[in-house]
Motif scaffolding. Structure first.
Motif, PDB file in Angstrom:
ATOM      1  N   GLY A 104      -4.923 -24.407 -28.963  1.00 28.06           N
ATOM      2  CA  GLY A 104      -5.738 -25.611 -28.988  1.00 28.06           C
ATOM      3  C   GLY A 104      -6.981 -25.480 -28.121  1.00 28.06           C
ATOM      4  N   ALA A 105      -7.811 -26.514 -28.138  1.00 21.99           N
ATOM      5  CA  ALA A 105      -9.079 -26.516 -27.415  1.00 21.99           C
ATOM      6  C   ALA A 105      -8.855 -26.512 -25.906  1.00 21.99           C
ATOM      7  N   MET A 106      -9.878 -26.015 -25.173  1.00 23.63           N
ATOM      8  CA  MET A 106      -9.823 -25.917 -23.716  1.00 23.63           C
ATOM      9  C   MET A 106     -11.042 -26.616 -23.116  1.00 23.63           C
ATOM     10  N   LEU A 107     -11.010 -26.796 -21.800  1.00 21.05           N
ATOM     11  CA  LEU A 107     -12.169 -27.293 -21.069  1.00 21.05           C
ATOM     12  C   LEU A 107     -13.186 -26.165 -20.914  1.00 21.05           C
ATOM     13  N   PRO A 108     -14.442 -26.484 -20.591  1.00 22.49           N
ATOM     14  CA  PRO A 108     -15.443 -25.421 -20.447  1.00 22.49           C
ATOM     15  C   PRO A 108     -15.192 -24.500 -19.255  1.00 22.49           C
ATOM     16  N   SER A 109     -14.666 -25.060 -18.158  1.00 18.10           N
ATOM     17  CA  SER A 109     -14.539 -24.252 -16.944  1.00 18.10           C
ATOM     18  C   SER A 109     -13.469 -24.834 -16.029  1.00 18.10           C
ATOM     19  N   THR A 110     -13.113 -24.059 -15.013  1.00 15.87           N
ATOM     20  CA  THR A 110     -12.070 -24.490 -14.073  1.00 15.87           C
ATOM     21  C   THR A 110     -12.513 -25.686 -13.234  1.00 15.87           C
ATOM     22  N   GLY A 111     -13.813 -25.914 -13.133  1.00 14.52           N
ATOM     23  CA  GLY A 111     -14.298 -27.031 -12.324  1.00 14.52           C
ATOM     24  C   GLY A 111     -13.899 -28.389 -12.858  1.00 14.52           C
ATOM     25  N   TYR A 112     -13.539 -28.460 -14.135  1.00 12.37           N
ATOM     26  CA  TYR A 112     -13.095 -29.719 -14.725  1.00 12.37           C
ATOM     27  C   TYR A 112     -11.661 -30.057 -14.329  1.00 12.37           C
TER      28      TYR A 112
END
Length: 551
Positions: A180-188
């Motif tokens: 499935g989809a992910m966030l753009p980066s770990t900062g989120y």
């Protein structure tokens, strides 16, 4: 260069082709803390680029799909810290614990020092705001990588993947696939906490009410015990992940697998019957969420009680519904049949008190076709060897149990707590399995399409969160109705139905999510279907259950 038009509700803007979803949302809805966006029935990542006109809907942590995107990214963060701090250690992501996920190592325990080290390292990675780099691999490349990493479960599962291309994600040398989809980066990923929970840890994430703060851990000892038993059953059955089940299908061992699985269910129900007899319980309260198999469980428990010399009487709380015009209304003006006040609680209390006192009572019968109480009910008197089995979602609600003598009651929480994972790092959610059960049952016996079932499911879930889950720990015992073999069976019936939902339909997102799970299970043939016993809890959903004339 020709511009594209992107709309967001009533807002609309023109952008250059290649604009990211995040850039569009920042321009049109700067105050919305979006984690992803919907285009039609597809979830788009914030860093996905748009090359054509589109209508978007931002999804935040308050939306279920937004929370799933967040959790996938948090799991990647956890695995990255494991690789950095404890290379070579395999972990298995198991069951939910409130707003969290229980995780164990394949070998050994995870102590307080380990939990603290993981928390601190994950925090550093989050603050570094590292991108989740998206890459397209061939299936063979992914299989080779997972075999090299010592993750044979993932490599084996991908051999059943119907598509040759796979979307992988990379951070600092660690690559993973999360379906499935992910966030753009770990900062989120900001709100999380690694709590020691021997012999593993609980990875806590926020509640929908407070997306910035990890939710507090709430102890659910009975819930975790029944999950632990189910994990033991996985060992007995040799089925922890989807690939294990598929091997049994390929090797022609599925029918034996069904027999052993059903025998474990039967042994557990027999133990509950023994305890009811020992306690001399007069009223057995059977409750749990939708599509858990409560009714079939109640009938099977009745059979075991008969073996012990008792003569149980079964009644349903559904018969105590108020006439539809008197039921509380939801915000949209429709009757809220999940609400405790949809039941005639005073009448129920009066009937239960009369039965415990040895009197003959007149029980109502509800007619769902008319939405009102039927003219004719039934009379009932309980003898000394006739315990009452009371089945319904509100059976352990305080408004009902407070009127009963505690020493004469016995509560059973019944739910389908799935314990077969896709792979070690990707669990199959209990709510998805229950929804698949309900889709199959509604289509077969209630003339309800999969789209209609998916559409009403959020309201069912809201009712469960409000009325059922807060009471689960009040039960004396919990019974897991999940069957390790059921997903290939449900796939055989539901797969084509879900494929038929068009991408333009509002229900497509959920249908696609369910299909992603079912993709990885092989279907079963008629001989396997015939092996499922007529008393199986699964028969409540697929049909031909000997307890029900309608089947």
């Amino acid at each position: 260069m020709k511009s594209i038009t992107v709309s967001l509700g009533q807002a609309q803007g023109t952008f250059a082709p290649g604009v990211t979803v995040k850039e569009v949302l920042d321009a049109l809805a700067p105050d919305v803390p979006a984690l992803c966006a919907m285009r039609g029935g597809v979830c788009l990542q914030l860093n996905e680029r748009l090359d054509a006109d589109a209508a978007l809907e931002p999804l935040t942590y308050e939306d279920e799909e937004g929370r799933r995107v967040y959790e996938r990214s948090l799991r990647f963060l956890f695995l990255l810290s494991m690789k950095r701090l404890y290379p070579g250690k395999r972990v298995r992501m198991l069951n939910s614990v409130g707003h969290g996920l229980y995780i164990r190592m394949a070998e050994g325990a995870m102590g307080h020092d380990m939990a603290k080290a993981l928390q601190e390292d994950m925090q550093r990675l989050a603050e570094a705001d590292l991108p989740f780099e998206r890459e397209t691999w061939t299936r063979e490349e992914a299989i080779a990588y997972f075999e090299k990493e010592g993750w044979p479960d993932k490599a084996e599962l991908l051999r059943y993947r119907p598509r040759d291309r796979i979307t992988m994600y990379r951070i600092n040398g660690l690559c993973e696939y999360f379906y499935g989809a992910m966030l753009p980066s770990t900062g989120y990923v900001r709100g999380f906490y690694v709590k020691p929970h021997f012999p593993g840890v609980a990875l806590m994430f926020p509640s929908p009410e407070d997306p910035q703060t990890p939710a507090p851990y709430v102890s659910r000892a009975k819930f975790l015990r029944v999950y632990s038993t189910s994990q033991q059953w996985c060992g007995i059955l040799g089925a922890e992940n989807a690939a294990d089940v598929n091997k049994m299908i390929q090797q022609g061992r599925m029918r034996e697998f069904i027999r052993i699985n059903e025998a474990l269910h039967d042994k557990s129900i027999a133990g509950i019957a023994d305890e009811i007899l020992r306690r001399r319980a007069r009223i057995v309260m059977i409750f749990g969420p939708s599509s858990s198999g409560k009714t079939t469980f109640a009938h099977r428990l009745s059979v075991h009680l008969r073996v012990l010399g008792l003569k149980p009487r079964l009644i349903s709380l559904d018969d105590f519904y108020l006439d539809r015009k008197a039921v509380p209304l939801e915000d949209d003006g429709k009757p809220d049949l999940e609400h405790i006040n949809a039941l005639d609680v005073p009448l129920l209390s009066e009937c239960l008190e009369g039965l415990l006192s040895g009197r003959t009572v007149n029980l109502p019968r509800y007619d769902f076709t008319t939405g009102s109480r039927a003219p004719q009910g039934q009379t009932l008197t309980l003898g000394p060897d006739e315990p009452l089995l009371l089945e319904g979602i509100h059976a352990m609600n305080d408004l009902i149990t407070s009127e009963l003598p505690e020493q004469l009651t016995y509560g059973i929480y019944v739910s389908a707590l799935g314990c077969v994972n896709l792979d070690d790092h990707n669990r199959i959610r209990t709510t998805d399995v229950r929804l698949l059960r309900r889709i199959v049952r509604d289509m077969r016996f209630r003339n309800t399409s999969p789209r209609q079932t998916i559409d009403m499911w959020p309201k069912v879930r809201q009712g469960e969160e409000r009325w059922i889950f807060p009471n689960q720990e009040k039960a004396d015992v919990m019974f897991n109705t999940s069957l390790h073999y059921e997903l290939p069976v449900l796939k055989t019936i539901a797969y084509e139905l879900l494929l038929g939902i068009p991408s333009t339909a509002p229900e497509y997102l959920v249908a696609r999510r369910l299909l992603k799970v079912l993709h990885y299970f092989l279907p079963v043939d008629g001989a396997v279907m015939d092996e499922i016993p007529p008393l199986s809890i699964l028969r409540e959903f697929i049909g031909e259950c000997s307890f029900y004339d309608m089947h």
